[in-house]
Design a protein around this motif. Structure first.
Motif, PDB file in Angstrom:
ATOM      1  N   GLU A 111       3.075  38.252  60.337  1.00  0.00           N
ATOM      2  CA  GLU A 111       1.743  38.840  60.279  1.00  0.00           C
ATOM      3  C   GLU A 111       1.805  40.343  60.516  1.00  0.00           C
ATOM      4  O   GLU A 111       2.739  40.855  61.149  1.00  0.00           O
ATOM      5  CB  GLU A 111       0.820  38.186  61.317  1.00  0.00           C
ATOM      6  N   ALA A 112       0.784  41.050  60.025  1.00  0.00           N
ATOM      7  CA  ALA A 112       0.751  42.503  60.123  1.00  0.00           C
ATOM      8  C   ALA A 112       0.776  42.972  61.572  1.00  0.00           C
ATOM      9  O   ALA A 112       1.486  43.925  61.928  1.00  0.00           O
ATOM     10  CB  ALA A 112      -0.491  43.039  59.400  1.00  0.00           C
TER      11      ALA A 112
ATOM     12  N   PHE B 209       4.834  43.415  52.383  1.00  0.00           N
ATOM     13  CA  PHE B 209       4.139  44.531  53.006  1.00  0.00           C
ATOM     14  C   PHE B 209       4.387  45.804  52.215  1.00  0.00           C
ATOM     15  O   PHE B 209       5.474  46.012  51.649  1.00  0.00           O
ATOM     16  CB  PHE B 209       4.642  44.757  54.441  1.00  0.00           C
TER      17      PHE B 209
ATOM     18  N   LYS C 270      -0.764  44.351  53.702  1.00  0.00           N
ATOM     19  CA  LYS C 270      -0.061  43.115  53.364  1.00  0.00           C
ATOM     20  C   LYS C 270      -0.651  42.548  52.081  1.00  0.00           C
ATOM     21  O   LYS C 270      -1.859  42.418  51.951  1.00  0.00           O
ATOM     22  CB  LYS C 270      -0.155  42.063  54.474  1.00  0.00           C
ATOM     23  N   ARG C 271       0.225  42.222  51.136  1.00  0.00           N
ATOM     24  CA  ARG C 271      -0.226  41.724  49.840  1.00  0.00           C
ATOM     25  C   ARG C 271       0.365  40.347  49.556  1.00  0.00           C
ATOM     26  O   ARG C 271       1.422  40.001  50.060  1.00  0.00           O
ATOM     27  CB  ARG C 271       0.194  42.693  48.720  1.00  0.00           C
TER      28      ARG C 271
END
Length: 299
Positions: free
Chosen positions: A262-263, A223, A282-283
């Motif tokens: 998760e975001a 993130f 998020k990458r």
């Protein structure tokens, strides 16, 4: 799925140089494989061994399930492991006609393969008039004259301009779509990521990864976060069991994970601690980032 090539514990030493070190992997029919590694990682030596032009120090390999001798198996293989070498004063058609005689391939294949590499309109042009990209495409046509089950390419886009690189990539994709298995060696990450389904990563002759390209780049990711109070944000994040480490870069926190997160879940967790983000992305690691991590000298 049919196995085209099996490599077991392949080893090659040139004096003190351990060019190929206990390399093992399989090539399955219908896929596009990339052998990826820095220059000097053993890619070309590995290809030379399986094409029977370099003798292995130890280990073994077998073509098509080991049901035929290497000499006979290589008749079903098309390969380009050196720069294209044709007669400069002969036309593209004349050069390929000569190759047909050597390979025992039907001359009727010439126009078909020239069309495949987009050179049919230059069939009567002399080889010396061709650009480097055209020469490489003619070499691919030559390697396909016997309708091989697998096409092997060593650094197929080396030295080409961006247009030439794109043309070769498009041709490789098209050949693969026709059912031909492809094995290419490259030090170019972009090339492998765009055309390959599977990858073997080498460093100093050692296999660091073998599997699908998607499998290599799939990971928990990280993130990129920012809040008005980054110090408080960092303290709360370090208490989360999915967080591995945190680095600060240009006012943003790079939050690396060791478990799925998760975001939306992260955002709820932070809101529960009265932290409201003004930046959240998020990458996933790119193939380049994964490759650099794998091939880092510290690894």
């Amino acid at each position: 799925m049919e196995t085209i090539l099996t490599i077991n514990n392949l080893d090659k030493k040139f004096g003190r140089v351990h060019a190929v070190n206990n390399v093992t992997f399989d090539i399955k029919k219908g896929n596009v494989y990339g052998i990826l590694g820095p220059n000097g990682s053993g890619k070309s030596t590995t290809l030379g061994i399986i094409l029977n032009v370099v003798n292995a120090t130890s280990g073994n390999y077998s073509w098509f399930g080991g049901n035929m001798e290497t000499h006979d198996a290589l008749k079903k293989v098309g390969a380009i492991i050196e720069r294209p070498n044709f007669y400069p004063y002969m036309s593209a058609y004349e050069n390929l006609k000569l190759v047909c005689k050597i390979k025992g391939a039907p001359i009727e294949k010439i126009d078909e393969k020239l069309a495949l590499v987009d050179l049919l309109d230059r069939k009567d042009s002399k080889f010396k008039t061709f650009s480097l990209g055209m020469k490489q495409r003619l070499a691919i046509a030559s390697a396909l004259l016997n309708d091989p089950e697998i096409l092997i390419l060593d650094e197929p886009t080396n030295g080409l301009d961006p247009q030439g690189i794109r043309q070769i990539r498009d041709i490789i994709r098209h050949i693969a779509s026709l059912g031909t298995t492809i094995l290419l060696a490259s030090h170019l990450l972009d090339e492998v990521e765009k055309v390959c389904t599977h990858v073997v990563v080498l460093r100093k002759g050692v296999v660091l990864y073998t599997g699908t390209v998607n499998g290599m780049i799939s990971n928990e990711g990280f993130f990129e976060l920012q809040a008005n109070d980054n110090l408080k944000l960092q303290n709360i994040l370090m208490q989360h069991n999915a967080v591995d480490k945190i680095e600060e870069n240009e006012g943003k926190l790079m939050v690396y994970l060791k478990a799925p997160l998760e975001a939306a879940e992260l955002n709820r967790h932070l809101v529960g601690h009265n932290i409201y983000l003004n930046h959240l992305v998020k990458r996933q690691y790119s193939l380049e980032e994964q490759f650099l991590q794998l091939t880092s000298p510290s690894k």
